[in-house]
Design an enzyme around this catalytic site. Structure first.
Site, mmCIF file in Angstrom:
data_model
loop_
_atom_site.group_PDB
_atom_site.id
_atom_site.type_symbol
_atom_site.label_atom_id
_atom_site.label_comp_id
_atom_site.label_asym_id
_atom_site.label_seq_id
_atom_site.Cartn_x
_atom_site.Cartn_y
_atom_site.Cartn_z
ATOM 1 N N ASP A 10 0.834 -1.208 0.000
ATOM 2 C CA ASP A 10 0.000 0.000 0.000
ATOM 3 C C ASP A 10 0.868 1.257 0.000
ATOM 4 O O ASP A 10 1.998 1.252 0.482
ATOM 5 C CB ASP A 10 -0.908 -0.017 1.243
ATOM 6 C CG ASP A 10 -2.099 0.914 1.090
ATOM 7 O OD1 ASP A 10 -2.393 1.335 -0.041
ATOM 8 O OD2 ASP A 10 -2.733 1.225 2.120
ATOM 9 N N ASN A 58 -10.969 -2.654 -5.548
ATOM 10 C CA ASN A 58 -10.195 -1.719 -6.371
ATOM 11 C C ASN A 58 -10.836 -1.444 -7.736
ATOM 12 O O ASN A 58 -10.448 -0.497 -8.431
ATOM 13 C CB ASN A 58 -8.745 -2.194 -6.567
ATOM 14 C CG ASN A 58 -7.885 -2.051 -5.311
ATOM 15 O OD1 ASN A 58 -6.980 -2.859 -5.069
ATOM 16 N ND2 ASN A 58 -8.154 -1.035 -4.498
ATOM 17 N N TRP A 59 -11.852 -2.254 -8.119
ATOM 18 C CA TRP A 59 -12.598 -1.959 -9.355
ATOM 19 C C TRP A 59 -13.295 -0.610 -9.266
ATOM 20 O O TRP A 59 -13.672 -0.030 -10.277
ATOM 21 C CB TRP A 59 -13.647 -3.039 -9.631
ATOM 22 C CG TRP A 59 -13.080 -4.370 -10.031
ATOM 23 C CD1 TRP A 59 -13.031 -5.501 -9.257
ATOM 24 C CD2 TRP A 59 -12.496 -4.720 -11.293
ATOM 25 N NE1 TRP A 59 -12.442 -6.528 -9.961
ATOM 26 C CE2 TRP A 59 -12.103 -6.079 -11.215
ATOM 27 C CE3 TRP A 59 -12.257 -4.026 -12.486
ATOM 28 C CZ2 TRP A 59 -11.495 -6.750 -12.283
ATOM 29 C CZ3 TRP A 59 -11.654 -4.708 -13.533
ATOM 30 C CH2 TRP A 59 -11.283 -6.045 -13.428
ATOM 31 N N ARG A 61 -12.058 2.143 -8.385
ATOM 32 C CA ARG A 61 -11.171 3.284 -8.692
ATOM 33 C C ARG A 61 -11.500 3.833 -10.081
ATOM 34 O O ARG A 61 -12.179 3.178 -10.871
ATOM 35 C CB ARG A 61 -9.715 2.815 -8.632
ATOM 36 C CG ARG A 61 -9.339 2.404 -7.205
ATOM 37 C CD ARG A 61 -7.858 2.338 -7.022
ATOM 38 N NE ARG A 61 -7.544 1.986 -5.642
ATOM 39 C CZ ARG A 61 -6.363 2.160 -5.088
ATOM 40 N NH1 ARG A 61 -5.368 2.686 -5.779
ATOM 41 N NH2 ARG A 61 -6.159 1.821 -3.838
HETATM 42 C C1 IPE Z 1 -1.541 0.340 -3.408
HETATM 43 O O1 IPE Z 1 -1.331 1.704 -3.442
HETATM 44 C C2 IPE Z 1 -1.777 -0.219 -4.808
HETATM 45 C C3 IPE Z 1 -3.146 -0.677 -5.043
HETATM 46 C C4 IPE Z 1 -4.100 -0.740 -4.162
HETATM 47 C C5 IPE Z 1 -3.461 -1.090 -6.383
HETATM 48 P P1 IPE Z 1 -2.527 2.746 -3.417
HETATM 49 O O2 IPE Z 1 -2.926 3.019 -4.830
HETATM 50 O O3 IPE Z 1 -3.614 2.265 -2.540
HETATM 51 O O4 IPE Z 1 -1.824 4.020 -2.809
HETATM 52 P P2 IPE Z 1 -2.367 4.931 -1.625
HETATM 53 O O5 IPE Z 1 -2.694 3.999 -0.491
HETATM 54 O O6 IPE Z 1 -3.558 5.658 -2.138
HETATM 55 O O7 IPE Z 1 -1.224 5.832 -1.302
HETATM 56 C C1 IPE Z 2 -5.539 -2.666 -0.325
HETATM 57 O O1 IPE Z 2 -5.151 -1.359 -0.537
HETATM 58 C C2 IPE Z 2 -5.469 -3.446 -1.588
HETATM 59 C C3 IPE Z 2 -4.135 -3.628 -2.159
HETATM 60 C C4 IPE Z 2 -3.000 -3.258 -1.635
HETATM 61 C C5 IPE Z 2 -4.130 -4.287 -3.420
HETATM 62 P P1 IPE Z 2 -6.224 -0.194 -0.693
HETATM 63 O O2 IPE Z 2 -5.455 1.067 -0.712
HETATM 64 O O3 IPE Z 2 -7.091 -0.473 -1.863
HETATM 65 O O4 IPE Z 2 -7.080 -0.370 0.629
HETATM 66 P P2 IPE Z 2 -7.987 0.686 1.400
HETATM 67 O O5 IPE Z 2 -8.972 1.210 0.413
HETATM 68 O O6 IPE Z 2 -7.084 1.761 1.920
HETATM 69 O O7 IPE Z 2 -8.606 -0.105 2.501
HETATM 70 MG MG MG Z 3 -4.054 2.449 -0.546
#
Ligand code: IPE
Ligand code: IPE
Ligand code: MG
Length: 225
Positions: A10, A58-59, A61
């Site tokens: 993350d 994550n879908w 996003r």
């Molecule tokens: C983790 O980084 C990657 C995925 C969840 C695909 P984030 O995209 O969640 O980055 P932050 O947490 O917003 O900084």
């Molecule tokens: C969790 O990260 C999923 C991955 C690292 C792939 P997210 O950034 O999507 O999680 P939330 O939304 O902060 O809980």
């Molecule tokens: Mg994140």
């Protein structure tokens, strides 16, 4: 030393924002980091490494970001499979494949097939993975099989999960300061140790791996006994 380490990677976007870079650059930097971390855990003797790369949530996003993440997976598989194979790494996928672009599904299947007999390390990539979806899918499959309800135990249930054949994770690491599971390995984490660090995923280097393993080595695990 843990046998199985699972990582919630993350903080890619916050890493990029800090540098006034695009979200895409953050995800690319995070992806670059995977090779280094796999190598470091491999050298430490960790036999199973699982990476949470894309959750069922994550879908939600922005569509452009989802598309970028799919492209990143495609390029990683294309670029890294051969090298992973040469280094004796077996690749696995945890989650749903059927919602990924058709070509990507084929690439993933090919990488799994190519590396299936490797035994130096098993690298599982959780992509379109959700812990609750996994449990529901297992229940659905058991019902379809007309499984005997009285014969169902934890082991039999576990064989219907995506992680069939993998030991439960001993250590779950989450980077970037958030202290939650975000639907990761809900069943399998029953007795895992947790390690949280404020470090953003692209900055999680060999030194950070060492710190996480040191913290793990100082935990007393009782398993209720
Ligand atoms: C983790 O980084 C990657 C995925 C969840 C695909 P984030 O995209 O969640 O980055 P932050 O947490 O917003 O900084
Ligand atoms: C969790 O990260 C999923 C991955 C690292 C792939 P997210 O950034 O999507 O999680 P939330 O939304 O902060 O809980
Ligand atoms: Mg994140």
């Amino acid at each position: 030393m843990p046998t199985h380490v699972a990582i919630i990677m993350d903080g890619n976007v916050r890493w990029a924002e800090k540098r006034h870079l695009s979200r895409l650059k953050g995800h690319r930097a995070g992806t670059e980091n995977i090779r280094r971390v796999v190598e470091t855990f491999g050298q430490s003797g960790v036999k199973y490494l699982t990476l949470y790369a894309f959750s069922t949530e994550n879908w939600q996003r922005p569509r452009s970001e989802v598309k970028e993440l799919m492209q990143i997976l495609a390029s990683v598989i294309g670029r890294e499979t051969k090298e992973m194979h040469q280094r004796g790494i077996r690749l696995r996928h945890l989650g749903r494949l059927d919602r990924l672009p058709g070509r990507l599904q084929e690439e993933v299947a090919k990488s799994i097939e190519l590396t299936r007999n490797n035994d130096r390390m098993t690298l599982s990539v959780a992509f379109d993975y959700g812990g609750r979806a996994e449990i529901v899918e297992a229940a659905r499959r058991l019902l379809h099989e007309n499984a005997d309800p009285d014969a169902l135990d934890e082991e039999a249930f576990g064989r219907h999960l995506y992680t069939d054949g993998l030991p439960d994770p001993d250590l779950i690491i989450r980077t970037a300061g958030e202290m939650r599971l975000s639907n990761f390995l809900l069943w399998q984490s029953a007795y895992s140790e947790y390690y949280f660090t404020p470090v953003y995923w692209p900055d999680f280097d060999a030194e950070e791996v060492r710190k996480a393993l040191l913290a793990f080595s100082q935990r007393a695990r009782n398993f209720g006994a």
